[in-house]
Design a protein around this motif. Structure first.
Motif, mmCIF file in Angstrom:
data_model
loop_
_atom_site.group_PDB
_atom_site.id
_atom_site.type_symbol
_atom_site.label_atom_id
_atom_site.label_comp_id
_atom_site.label_asym_id
_atom_site.label_seq_id
_atom_site.Cartn_x
_atom_site.Cartn_y
_atom_site.Cartn_z
ATOM 1 N N THR A 3 0.827 -1.200 0.000
ATOM 2 C CA THR A 3 0.000 0.000 0.000
ATOM 3 C C THR A 3 0.859 1.246 0.000
ATOM 4 N N GLN A 4 0.409 2.259 -0.710
ATOM 5 C CA GLN A 4 1.131 3.513 -0.771
ATOM 6 C C GLN A 4 0.620 4.498 0.279
ATOM 7 N N GLU A 5 -0.390 4.135 1.024
ATOM 8 C CA GLU A 5 -0.909 4.998 2.066
ATOM 9 C C GLU A 5 0.025 4.959 3.269
ATOM 10 N N LYS A 6 0.180 6.109 3.935
ATOM 11 C CA LYS A 6 1.044 6.162 5.106
ATOM 12 C C LYS A 6 0.418 5.421 6.275
ATOM 13 N N THR A 7 -0.896 5.492 6.381
ATOM 14 C CA THR A 7 -1.586 4.759 7.438
ATOM 15 C C THR A 7 -2.534 3.766 6.790
ATOM 16 N N GLU A 8 -2.601 2.557 7.331
ATOM 17 C CA GLU A 8 -3.427 1.510 6.748
ATOM 18 C C GLU A 8 -4.617 1.211 7.637
ATOM 19 N N THR A 9 -5.717 0.844 7.026
ATOM 20 C CA THR A 9 -6.852 0.354 7.797
ATOM 21 C C THR A 9 -6.553 -1.082 8.191
ATOM 22 N N GLY A 10 -7.366 -1.616 9.112
ATOM 23 C CA GLY A 10 -7.159 -2.993 9.530
ATOM 24 C C GLY A 10 -7.289 -3.967 8.378
ATOM 25 N N VAL A 11 -8.242 -3.711 7.480
ATOM 26 C CA VAL A 11 -8.473 -4.611 6.352
ATOM 27 C C VAL A 11 -7.258 -4.646 5.432
ATOM 28 N N THR A 12 -6.755 -3.473 5.035
ATOM 29 C CA THR A 12 -5.626 -3.445 4.101
ATOM 30 C C THR A 12 -4.360 -4.006 4.745
ATOM 31 N N GLU A 13 -4.181 -3.746 6.018
ATOM 32 C CA GLU A 13 -3.008 -4.266 6.710
ATOM 33 C C GLU A 13 -3.029 -5.796 6.764
ATOM 34 N N ARG A 14 -4.194 -6.361 7.100
ATOM 35 C CA ARG A 14 -4.302 -7.819 7.168
ATOM 36 C C ARG A 14 -4.146 -8.452 5.787
ATOM 37 N N LEU A 15 -4.721 -7.801 4.761
ATOM 38 C CA LEU A 15 -4.638 -8.350 3.415
ATOM 39 C C LEU A 15 -3.191 -8.343 2.912
ATOM 40 N N ASN A 16 -2.487 -7.247 3.160
ATOM 41 C CA ASN A 16 -1.084 -7.181 2.762
ATOM 42 C C ASN A 16 -0.237 -8.229 3.480
ATOM 43 N N GLU A 17 -0.547 -8.428 4.742
ATOM 44 C CA GLU A 17 0.195 -9.414 5.529
ATOM 45 C C GLU A 17 -0.001 -10.827 4.968
ATOM 46 N N LEU A 18 -1.248 -11.154 4.618
ATOM 47 C CA LEU A 18 -1.531 -12.461 4.023
ATOM 48 C C LEU A 18 -0.846 -12.607 2.669
ATOM 49 N N GLU A 23 4.027 -16.677 -0.722
ATOM 50 C CA GLU A 23 5.151 -17.370 -1.372
ATOM 51 C C GLU A 23 5.889 -18.332 -0.435
ATOM 52 N N HIS A 24 5.523 -18.313 0.841
ATOM 53 C CA HIS A 24 6.175 -19.200 1.812
ATOM 54 C C HIS A 24 5.262 -20.350 2.236
ATOM 55 N N CYS A 25 4.169 -20.559 1.483
ATOM 56 C CA CYS A 25 3.189 -21.592 1.847
ATOM 57 C C CYS A 25 3.137 -22.666 0.769
ATOM 58 N N ASP A 26 2.617 -23.814 1.153
ATOM 59 C CA ASP A 26 2.321 -24.814 0.126
ATOM 60 C C ASP A 26 0.995 -24.451 -0.540
ATOM 61 N N GLU A 27 0.597 -25.220 -1.547
ATOM 62 C CA GLU A 27 -0.564 -24.837 -2.357
ATOM 63 C C GLU A 27 -1.861 -24.835 -1.561
ATOM 64 N N ASP A 28 -2.032 -25.791 -0.675
ATOM 65 C CA ASP A 28 -3.252 -25.814 0.137
ATOM 66 C C ASP A 28 -3.347 -24.583 1.020
ATOM 67 N N GLN A 30 -1.881 -21.719 0.427
ATOM 68 C CA GLN A 30 -2.087 -20.564 -0.456
ATOM 69 C C GLN A 30 -3.567 -20.386 -0.780
ATOM 70 N N LYS A 31 -4.245 -21.502 -1.101
ATOM 71 C CA LYS A 31 -5.681 -21.424 -1.393
ATOM 72 C C LYS A 31 -6.464 -20.901 -0.188
ATOM 73 N N GLN A 32 -6.092 -21.343 0.992
ATOM 74 C CA GLN A 32 -6.771 -20.907 2.209
ATOM 75 C C GLN A 32 -6.575 -19.412 2.443
ATOM 76 N N LYS A 33 -5.334 -18.967 2.263
ATOM 77 C CA LYS A 33 -5.042 -17.550 2.482
ATOM 78 C C LYS A 33 -5.734 -16.668 1.434
ATOM 79 N N ILE A 34 -5.780 -17.146 0.193
ATOM 80 C CA ILE A 34 -6.468 -16.374 -0.846
ATOM 81 C C ILE A 34 -7.968 -16.327 -0.572
#
Length: 435
Positions: A3-18, A23-28, A30-34
């Motif tokens: 995100t290019q915003e200086k402050t993030e909402t809870g939703v954007t912060e959690r989505l970016n974190e996921l 790239e560090h997960c197996d396929e199952d 990855q599907k869960q996180k998506i």
């Protein structure tokens, strides 16, 4: 973070974190996180959406696919939801078409198209075509013959099952991303689109969003092919169908709830808004017959009266459509007056909670109607009819105190012109009808 915003909402912060964890997960995993990310997208507003889905993020997805840290099939699960949300909410961003991922998708479309039928991966081909149209904003003209028939094939499914209908809706939404100025021949679509509409009229197999989308696609194609008017009006009966759909949707919207109480879902409200936009396009460009005009104007006025207390955006589109009907030279002003359009605009302009853009559109309606009623007619019968309409309009405006209301906005004319960049006459007399 992407995100290019200086402050993030809870939703954007959690989505970016996921997203970072993908790239560090197996396929199952990855599907869960998506799947979690897709649920979060539904909670976003436009600002949050733009802050997350940047060119940098799309480039990162491309890189992850390239180095095999994210399978294409799994990336598509996220990208289709992103595209769906972008289109449904009408969010304009050009981040995807500035990314390397766009080039990858175009290459896949070209490559799949070159393959023999038995070698094609039809599922991937459809998914990539849908993502390309929903995420992009500037299409290569050579994409149309490659993608349109593929998406129409999906949209032509006659199954009523929910899962099949989801696929139909996505395909039709993707086709709707092709703008009215993007020209391609009717041989690519007319037979299939006509059959989709006719089959639904007989069997009611399409979801509401799918039916709105197929009509919107058809109306947009008219702007480059005026010969479609007969098919749209006489064969497919657009006016009748639009009236029926609006009537059904009006029953489903909770008109009493205020904006802050309604939440972000509001499926029927979104579809109704999309129908109003389709109707507005139709009103602007078609030669409306009197009986069809009455049907459509009455439908818009009914929606307006339901929406005016708590649904500002819907109310705004209703007023905009009435203003555009007044400007359409194929529409008789006296028919608009008879149909109650002027009454609806009068009701709106006299409300205490008006915003500037609605004031502007109301004033435009009166200026356009007044100007057209002042025009000279050569035909004696038409002139007599026009004078009668003028007299009726004058009586109505005097009865409702319209002149006083418009005069009260006079000091705002310059401000409204400057804000919305359209011409608004500064002469008070241009908004009144004199016999």
């Amino acid at each position: 973070m992407f995100t290019q915003e200086k402050t993030e909402t809870g939703v954007t912060e959690r989505l970016n974190e996921l997203f970072y964890k993908l790239e560090h997960c197996d396929e199952d995993e990855q599907k869960q996180k998506i799947e979690e990310m897709n649920e979060m997208i539904n909670e976003m507003d436009g600002k949050e959406f733009r802050s997350v889905f940047t060119t940098e993020l799309f480039n990162r997805i491309d890189k992850m696919i390239e180095v095999k840290k994210l399978p294409l099939e799994i990336a598509i699960l996220l990208l289709k939801r992103v595209g769906f949300f972008k289109v449904l909410k009408g969010i304009w961003i050009n981040r995807f078409n500035e990314s390397s991922l766009e080039e990858k998708f175009k290459e896949i479309i070209y490559d799949e198209n070159e393959k023999k039928d038995e070698d094609k991966d039809e599922i991937i081909f459809v998914d990539i075509c849908e993502c390309y149209f929903m995420l992009d904003n500037q299409f290569s003209s050579d994409m149309y013959p490659l993608c349109v028939s593929c998406l129409l094939n999906v949209a032509s499914s006659k199954e009523k099952k929910e899962e099949a209908q989801k696929k139909v809706v996505i395909a039709l939404l993707a086709l709707n991303c092709i703008e009215e100025n993007d020209f391609f021949g009717r041989e690519l679509y007319l037979k299939e689109i006509t059959e989709i509409i006719k089959y639904h009229q007989e069997h009611r197999n399409l979801a509401r969003l799918g039916y709105q989308s197929v009509w919107h696609f058809m109306i947009k194609r008219f702007l480059n092919d005026k010969s479609l008017e007969g098919v749209i009006e006489n064969e497919l009966h657009f006016g009748r169908e639009a009236k029926r759909e609006l009537k059904e949707l009006m029953k489903c919207v909770n008109w009493k709830k205020k904006e802050e109480e309604r939440g972000k879902g509001r499926g029927e409200e979104t579809i109704l808004m999309r129908w109003l936009k389709t109707l507005n396009m139709y009103i602007c460009f078609f030669k409306l017959k009197n009986e069809e005009l009455d049907v459509l104007i009455n439908s818009i006025i009914q929606v307006f009266r339901m929406a005016k207390d708590n649904h500002g955006e819907i109310c705004n589109w209703c007023i905009f459509s009435l203003r555009n009907a007044a400007e359409n030279r194929n529409v008789e002003i006296e028919d608009l007056l008879k149909g109650g359009a002027a009454d609806a605009v009068l009701e709106e302009i006299q409300r205490q909670t008006l915003n500037n853009i609605i004031v502007y559109k109301c004033l435009q309606f009166f200026a356009i109607a007044s100007n057209r009623l002042k025009e000279e007619e050569c035909d004696e019968m038409k002139e007599a009819k026009r004078k009668a309409a003028k007299r009726k309009a004058l009586e109505k405006m005097e009865e409702e105190g319209c002149e006083d209301t418009i005069t009260s906005f006079h000091k705002k004319f310059y401000y409204l012109n400057r804000k919305y960049h359209y011409y608004l006459s500064s002469r008070i007399s241009d908004y009144f009808v004199n016999v």
